[in-house]
Design a protein around this motif. Structure first.
Motif, PDB file in Angstrom:
ATOM      1  N   THR A 283       0.813  -1.216   0.000  1.00  0.00           N
ATOM      2  CA  THR A 283       0.000   0.000   0.000  1.00  0.00           C
ATOM      3  C   THR A 283       0.844   1.263   0.000  1.00  0.00           C
ATOM      4  O   THR A 283       1.899   1.330   0.647  1.00  0.00           O
ATOM      5  CB  THR A 283      -0.936  -0.002   1.221  1.00  0.00           C
ATOM      6  N   ARG A 284       0.384   2.242  -0.766  1.00  0.00           N
ATOM      7  CA  ARG A 284       0.932   3.601  -0.792  1.00  0.00           C
ATOM      8  C   ARG A 284       2.413   3.651  -1.151  1.00  0.00           C
ATOM      9  O   ARG A 284       3.160   4.494  -0.674  1.00  0.00           O
ATOM     10  CB  ARG A 284       0.681   4.306   0.539  1.00  0.00           C
ATOM     11  N   ASN A 285       2.840   2.751  -2.020  1.00  0.00           N
ATOM     12  CA  ASN A 285       4.200   2.801  -2.552  1.00  0.00           C
ATOM     13  C   ASN A 285       4.224   3.615  -3.835  1.00  0.00           C
ATOM     14  O   ASN A 285       3.231   3.686  -4.551  1.00  0.00           O
ATOM     15  CB  ASN A 285       4.702   1.380  -2.835  1.00  0.00           C
ATOM     16  N   ARG A 286       5.374   4.210  -4.125  1.00  0.00           N
ATOM     17  CA  ARG A 286       5.579   4.895  -5.407  1.00  0.00           C
ATOM     18  C   ARG A 286       6.581   4.066  -6.205  1.00  0.00           C
ATOM     19  O   ARG A 286       7.734   3.890  -5.778  1.00  0.00           O
ATOM     20  CB  ARG A 286       6.096   6.319  -5.212  1.00  0.00           C
ATOM     21  N   ILE A 287       6.133   3.558  -7.363  1.00  0.00           N
ATOM     22  CA  ILE A 287       6.903   2.572  -8.119  1.00  0.00           C
ATOM     23  C   ILE A 287       7.006   3.053  -9.557  1.00  0.00           C
ATOM     24  O   ILE A 287       6.001   3.121 -10.274  1.00  0.00           O
ATOM     25  CB  ILE A 287       6.225   1.189  -8.034  1.00  0.00           C
ATOM     26  N   GLU A 288       8.221   3.374  -9.999  1.00  0.00           N
ATOM     27  CA  GLU A 288       8.406   4.051 -11.286  1.00  0.00           C
ATOM     28  C   GLU A 288       9.579   3.463 -12.059  1.00  0.00           C
ATOM     29  O   GLU A 288      10.620   3.122 -11.490  1.00  0.00           O
ATOM     30  CB  GLU A 288       8.699   5.541 -11.050  1.00  0.00           C
ATOM     31  N   ASP A 289       9.398   3.337 -13.391  1.00  0.00           N
ATOM     32  CA  ASP A 289      10.493   3.107 -14.335  1.00  0.00           C
ATOM     33  C   ASP A 289      11.244   1.803 -14.107  1.00  0.00           C
ATOM     34  O   ASP A 289      12.440   1.712 -14.367  1.00  0.00           O
ATOM     35  CB  ASP A 289      11.473   4.289 -14.300  1.00  0.00           C
ATOM     36  N   ASN A 290      10.534   0.787 -13.647  1.00  0.00           N
ATOM     37  CA  ASN A 290      11.133  -0.543 -13.528  1.00  0.00           C
ATOM     38  C   ASN A 290      10.725  -1.347 -14.757  1.00  0.00           C
ATOM     39  O   ASN A 290       9.545  -1.679 -14.922  1.00  0.00           O
ATOM     40  CB  ASN A 290      10.641  -1.224 -12.246  1.00  0.00           C
ATOM     41  N   VAL A 291      11.696  -1.671 -15.624  1.00  0.00           N
ATOM     42  CA  VAL A 291      11.376  -2.238 -16.940  1.00  0.00           C
ATOM     43  C   VAL A 291      12.307  -3.408 -17.237  1.00  0.00           C
ATOM     44  O   VAL A 291      13.528  -3.318 -17.061  1.00  0.00           O
ATOM     45  CB  VAL A 291      11.525  -1.172 -18.046  1.00  0.00           C
ATOM     46  N   GLY A 292      11.719  -4.520 -17.689  1.00  0.00           N
ATOM     47  CA  GLY A 292      12.522  -5.670 -18.076  1.00  0.00           C
ATOM     48  C   GLY A 292      11.675  -6.697 -18.807  1.00  0.00           C
ATOM     49  O   GLY A 292      10.478  -6.492 -19.042  1.00  0.00           O
ATOM     50  N   GLY A 308       5.422 -24.149  -6.682  1.00  0.00           N
ATOM     51  CA  GLY A 308       4.002 -24.317  -6.908  1.00  0.00           C
ATOM     52  C   GLY A 308       3.070 -23.643  -5.926  1.00  0.00           C
ATOM     53  O   GLY A 308       1.846 -23.682  -6.107  1.00  0.00           O
ATOM     54  N   ALA A 309       3.596 -23.005  -4.861  1.00  0.00           N
ATOM     55  CA  ALA A 309       2.721 -22.340  -3.886  1.00  0.00           C
ATOM     56  C   ALA A 309       2.120 -21.073  -4.491  1.00  0.00           C
ATOM     57  O   ALA A 309       2.799 -20.295  -5.162  1.00  0.00           O
ATOM     58  CB  ALA A 309       3.514 -21.993  -2.629  1.00  0.00           C
ATOM     59  N   LEU A 310       0.827 -20.857  -4.250  1.00  0.00           N
ATOM     60  CA  LEU A 310       0.105 -19.738  -4.837  1.00  0.00           C
ATOM     61  C   LEU A 310       0.069 -18.541  -3.892  1.00  0.00           C
ATOM     62  O   LEU A 310       0.163 -18.675  -2.673  1.00  0.00           O
ATOM     63  CB  LEU A 310      -1.328 -20.158  -5.174  1.00  0.00           C
ATOM     64  N   ASN A 311      -0.098 -17.355  -4.489  1.00  0.00           N
ATOM     65  CA  ASN A 311      -0.413 -16.148  -3.724  1.00  0.00           C
ATOM     66  C   ASN A 311      -1.914 -16.129  -3.446  1.00  0.00           C
ATOM     67  O   ASN A 311      -2.728 -16.304  -4.360  1.00  0.00           O
ATOM     68  CB  ASN A 311      -0.034 -14.903  -4.526  1.00  0.00           C
ATOM     69  N   GLU A 312      -2.286 -15.858  -2.186  1.00  0.00           N
ATOM     70  CA  GLU A 312      -3.697 -15.839  -1.825  1.00  0.00           C
ATOM     71  C   GLU A 312      -3.988 -14.739  -0.817  1.00  0.00           C
ATOM     72  O   GLU A 312      -3.207 -14.497   0.108  1.00  0.00           O
ATOM     73  CB  GLU A 312      -4.113 -17.184  -1.225  1.00  0.00           C
ATOM     74  N   HIS A 313      -5.133 -14.037  -1.068  1.00  0.00           N
ATOM     75  CA  HIS A 313      -5.662 -13.060  -0.118  1.00  0.00           C
ATOM     76  C   HIS A 313      -4.674 -11.920   0.159  1.00  0.00           C
ATOM     77  O   HIS A 313      -4.563 -11.437   1.288  1.00  0.00           O
ATOM     78  CB  HIS A 313      -6.070 -13.741   1.191  1.00  0.00           C
ATOM     79  N   ASN A 314      -3.990 -11.478  -0.880  1.00  0.00           N
ATOM     80  CA  ASN A 314      -3.120 -10.319  -0.771  1.00  0.00           C
ATOM     81  C   ASN A 314      -3.860  -9.070  -1.227  1.00  0.00           C
ATOM     82  O   ASN A 314      -4.707  -9.125  -2.117  1.00  0.00           O
ATOM     83  CB  ASN A 314      -1.855 -10.535  -1.607  1.00  0.00           C
ATOM     84  N   ASP A 315      -3.529  -7.926  -0.626  1.00  0.00           N
ATOM     85  CA  ASP A 315      -4.230  -6.674  -0.890  1.00  0.00           C
ATOM     86  C   ASP A 315      -3.238  -5.660  -1.444  1.00  0.00           C
ATOM     87  O   ASP A 315      -2.289  -5.272  -0.753  1.00  0.00           O
ATOM     88  CB  ASP A 315      -4.848  -6.162   0.419  1.00  0.00           C
ATOM     89  N   VAL A 316      -3.447  -5.251  -2.691  1.00  0.00           N
ATOM     90  CA  VAL A 316      -2.586  -4.274  -3.361  1.00  0.00           C
ATOM     91  C   VAL A 316      -3.429  -3.031  -3.594  1.00  0.00           C
ATOM     92  O   VAL A 316      -4.348  -3.038  -4.421  1.00  0.00           O
ATOM     93  CB  VAL A 316      -2.054  -4.833  -4.703  1.00  0.00           C
ATOM     94  N   ARG A 317      -3.140  -1.951  -2.876  1.00  0.00           N
ATOM     95  CA  ARG A 317      -4.037  -0.793  -2.957  1.00  0.00           C
ATOM     96  C   ARG A 317      -3.296   0.521  -2.752  1.00  0.00           C
ATOM     97  O   ARG A 317      -2.259   0.599  -2.099  1.00  0.00           O
ATOM     98  CB  ARG A 317      -5.139  -0.905  -1.905  1.00  0.00           C
ATOM     99  N   ASP A 318      -3.857   1.560  -3.398  1.00  0.00           N
ATOM    100  CA  ASP A 318      -3.430   2.951  -3.197  1.00  0.00           C
ATOM    101  C   ASP A 318      -1.961   3.177  -3.523  1.00  0.00           C
ATOM    102  O   ASP A 318      -1.285   4.011  -2.905  1.00  0.00           O
ATOM    103  CB  ASP A 318      -3.704   3.401  -1.759  1.00  0.00           C
ATOM    104  N   ASN A 319      -1.448   2.433  -4.494  1.00  0.00           N
ATOM    105  CA  ASN A 319      -0.077   2.641  -4.950  1.00  0.00           C
ATOM    106  C   ASN A 319      -0.071   3.540  -6.182  1.00  0.00           C
ATOM    107  O   ASN A 319      -1.030   3.570  -6.963  1.00  0.00           O
ATOM    108  CB  ASN A 319       0.574   1.296  -5.291  1.00  0.00           C
ATOM    109  N   ILE A 320       1.016   4.269  -6.382  1.00  0.00           N
ATOM    110  CA  ILE A 320       1.233   5.069  -7.589  1.00  0.00           C
ATOM    111  C   ILE A 320       2.278   4.353  -8.423  1.00  0.00           C
ATOM    112  O   ILE A 320       3.406   4.118  -7.959  1.00  0.00           O
ATOM    113  CB  ILE A 320       1.699   6.485  -7.239  1.00  0.00           C
ATOM    114  N   LEU A 321       1.898   3.980  -9.644  1.00  0.00           N
ATOM    115  CA  LEU A 321       2.793   3.235 -10.528  1.00  0.00           C
ATOM    116  C   LEU A 321       2.886   3.949 -11.864  1.00  0.00           C
ATOM    117  O   LEU A 321       1.864   4.270 -12.478  1.00  0.00           O
ATOM    118  CB  LEU A 321       2.285   1.803 -10.718  1.00  0.00           C
TER     119      LEU A 321
END
Length: 354
Positions: A283-292, A308-321
């Motif tokens: 949350t609320r991270n500023r993430i810019e210009d990461n390219v590959g 093989g383990a899955l991502n579950e019940h993660n919350d990605v919110r209010d970030n600036i990308l």
């Protein structure tokens, strides 16, 4: 004379004239041991008792330092002034023999508590700049760790760690590495609220790696010039990595190329990567210009663990990308319950997450 001046004089009076002798105790029965250039830091540490402080004068010290005493503070004279580099290794020096600079080590299953390492540089060790195992309430502050072969600052089997205000650059793997254990397959360890905050991470393979841990915060860090900025890594072990908050970090231009390893594909252009994780709050991270063009490239990436383990019940919110590629947000997983809301971005995979 003020109380503050009297306290300062009392502390100054406690400083010993040599690097090994204990000073007369202060009112709290705590001593300060002064190490001058050319003297041994380890000898001062060995002479210290719980609650003591070892102050290291400006200079370059060719040695490794092992701390097993609770309540000890090892403080340099500033990262530009006090530098620890590899020295001659002896058979009795387990820390140096393992290729580490400073080791903070609990023994016999009993954690070493309330140790502080501050205001110095750890440079050029074949493994870790600082290695901590079996610790509680370890604080690492204002330390520069650079050009070490594996990890800059690393902990395992440790709780309530505070890694705050450090610089980790040009290390072979992670600048900051936190794990449950590096020697066995185990479920995630509850860190009781560890904090990784206000660190500068540059030129590493990965800026910060959190592996098989729960209950910690990674916040207010600046990561640039790494292959990947922040990796939260889990697997099939129980309990799973989770209950981690990743917030208010500035993650920009992590576009260094790193070749693949036995565990990971090649890395380039990754901001925040989650693999095999649950209940992570990004949350609320500023993430810019990461390219590959790696499978892990992009601003924020959810990717199935390589076991093989899955991502579950993660919350990605209010970030600036901004200007991340191939996508600002990428969910390359099939796990359930992951949510994306309130993010400011342009490109997502699949579409519709922005």
């Amino acid at each position: 004379m003020t109380k503050r001046q009297l306290a300062h004089l009392a502390c100054a009076a406690a400083v010993v004239a040599s690097g090994v002798g204990a000073a007369a105790p202060s009112a709290a029965h705590r001593s300060v041991h002064l190490v001058r250039a050319g003297e041994s830091i380890q000898k001062a540490v060995d002479a210290a008792k719980p609650g003591d402080t070892v102050v290291v004068s400006p200079g370059t010290y060719h040695e490794s330092v092992r701390i097993t005493v609770s309540g000890l503070t090892l403080r340099g004279s500033g990262a530009r002034n006090t530098v620890i580099v590899p020295g001659t290794t002896t058979a009795a020096d387990a820390c140096a023999g393992a290729g580490n600079g400073v080791c903070v080590t609990g023994t016999g299953g009993i954690p070493v508590r309330n140790v502080t390492v501050a205001a110095l540089t750890l440079r050029g060790f074949t493994k870790q700049g600082l290695w901590a195992t079996g610790t509680d309430r370890l604080t690492v502050r204002a330390v520069t760790t650079e050009q070490n072969g594996q990890w800059g600052l690393a902990t395992e089997r440790s709780t309530r760690t505070r890694i705050v205000g450090n610089t980790a650059r040009n290390n072979g793997d992670a600048g900051v590495f936190l794990s449950n254990t590096v020697t066995a397959e185990e479920g995630a360890l509850d860190t009781d609220g560890a904090v990784v905050s206000r660190n500068l991470l540059s030129g590493n393979r990965i800026g910060i790696t959190v592996r098989r841990l729960r209950n910690l915060t990674v916040g207010h860090n600046d990561a640039t010039g790494n292959c990947s900025a922040i990796n939260i890594v889990g697997d099939e072990n129980k309990p799973r990595v989770g209950a981690v908050t990743v917030r208010q970090n500035h993650i920009h231009a992590n576009n260094k190329f790193c070749p693949k390893t036995a565990r990971l594909p090649f890395l380039q252009g990754s901001g925040i990567v989650l693999t095999g994780a649950e209940d992570i709050h990004v949350t609320r991270n500023r993430i810019e210009d990461n390219v590959g063009t790696s499978p892990l490239s992009g601003g924020i990436v959810l990717f199935k663990s390589f076991v093989g383990a899955l991502n579950e019940h993660n919350d990605v919110r209010d970030n600036i990308l901004r200007r991340n590629g191939p996508a600002d947000l990428a969910n390359r997983d099939t796990g359930q319950g992951n949510t994306f809301r309130g993010n400011s971005c342009k490109v997502s995979v699949p579409a519709g997450l922005c």
